[in-house]
Design a protein around this motif. Sequence first.
Motif, short mmCIF file in Angstrom:
data_model
loop_
_atom_site.label_atom_id
_atom_site.label_comp_id
_atom_site.label_asym_id
_atom_site.label_seq_id
_atom_site.Cartn_x
_atom_site.Cartn_y
_atom_site.Cartn_z
N GLU A 179 -3.85 69.60 -31.97
CA GLU A 179 -2.43 69.35 -31.68
C GLU A 179 -2.30 68.12 -30.79
O GLU A 179 -3.20 67.76 -30.03
N GLN A 180 -1.15 67.47 -30.86
CA GLN A 180 -0.74 66.48 -29.88
C GLN A 180 0.63 66.93 -29.36
O GLN A 180 1.37 67.61 -30.08
N GLU A 181 0.96 66.55 -28.14
CA GLU A 181 2.24 67.00 -27.61
C GLU A 181 2.76 66.04 -26.56
O GLU A 181 2.00 65.37 -25.85
N TYR A 220 1.51 63.68 -21.81
CA TYR A 220 1.03 63.59 -23.19
C TYR A 220 -0.31 64.30 -23.26
O TYR A 220 -1.19 64.08 -22.41
N GLU A 247 -4.48 66.98 -21.08
CA GLU A 247 -3.13 66.43 -20.96
C GLU A 247 -3.03 65.66 -19.66
O GLU A 247 -3.57 66.10 -18.63
N LYS A 281 4.37 70.87 -36.61
CA LYS A 281 5.38 70.32 -35.73
C LYS A 281 6.27 71.44 -35.21
O LYS A 281 6.76 72.27 -35.99
N GLU A 297 5.50 66.37 -23.28
CA GLU A 297 6.08 67.43 -22.46
C GLU A 297 6.91 66.84 -21.34
O GLU A 297 6.54 65.81 -20.76
N GLU A 301 8.82 70.82 -24.88
CA GLU A 301 7.49 70.44 -25.35
C GLU A 301 7.54 70.25 -26.86
O GLU A 301 7.90 71.17 -27.60
N TYR A 302 7.20 69.05 -27.31
CA TYR A 302 7.17 68.76 -28.75
C TYR A 302 5.73 68.63 -29.20
O TYR A 302 4.99 67.77 -28.72
N GLU A 303 5.32 69.48 -30.11
CA GLU A 303 3.95 69.48 -30.61
C GLU A 303 3.93 68.98 -32.05
O GLU A 303 4.81 69.32 -32.85
#
Length: 233
Positions: A38-40, A62, A73, A204, A42, A230-232
């Motif tokens: 995953e990437q995110e 990030y 992160e 996503k 926040e 938080e967007y993953e």
Amino acid sequence: MNYKLFTFLGFTMMMHTVANADGMVVDKVYHPYVLPYEQEFEWRLLSRQIEDKNYLFQRIGYGKALSDTFAVEGYLIGQRDNSDDYGLHAYEIEARWQLVEQGQYWADWGALVEIEKQHQVDIWELTSGLIFEKEINRTSLTMNLFVVYEWGNTIDNELETEFRAQYRYRWLPQVQPSIELFIGEDFVGIGPGFMGLQRFDGQKQLKWEAGFITEVSHRGKDHSFRIALEYEF
């Protein structure tokens, strides 16, 4: 069910006896899961209001999972100082491990290590601890126990502990109300919260959470409001 409730209450009381941390205790309650690769992005905001002062913190971060069980992160942390000027306060690097496969054992476990350096000041903070989560029917109990060590030229070296807990009802994926508890030195806070997520294509998803925590171990005004996105992907 009664056994599980008594287990929760007993564990909470045990954590209360060992919790002994100060500073800004109210923060995110961590869950033990890592999505594979995953990437995110926040963003978090914390506003703490006492009798005559408001403390305001924000952090942006990030993160990226380096395997299906390990993620790192980085954060930039902003703070409003005593002169009511807002600026960069600290930097932080965080590593999280998912220690067991979800549902493999009676409960799910994770671990966390963070190191924080204050901006232009020789003050450091190392945090490490365990993350616990157990699903009970349509509810989830999440608990964090952290040990915090602070050192630097302008502060006394100090070892502290912090305890955070969240008991959540999984009503809908988008709306999951909860009760949250935060304990540190001279601080016991409890209050309502909620979290939720919206899934999109692939892995996503957008997560959100908020909480309003009231300090209950002392007289006087001490309220904290926290919110996070938080967007993953």
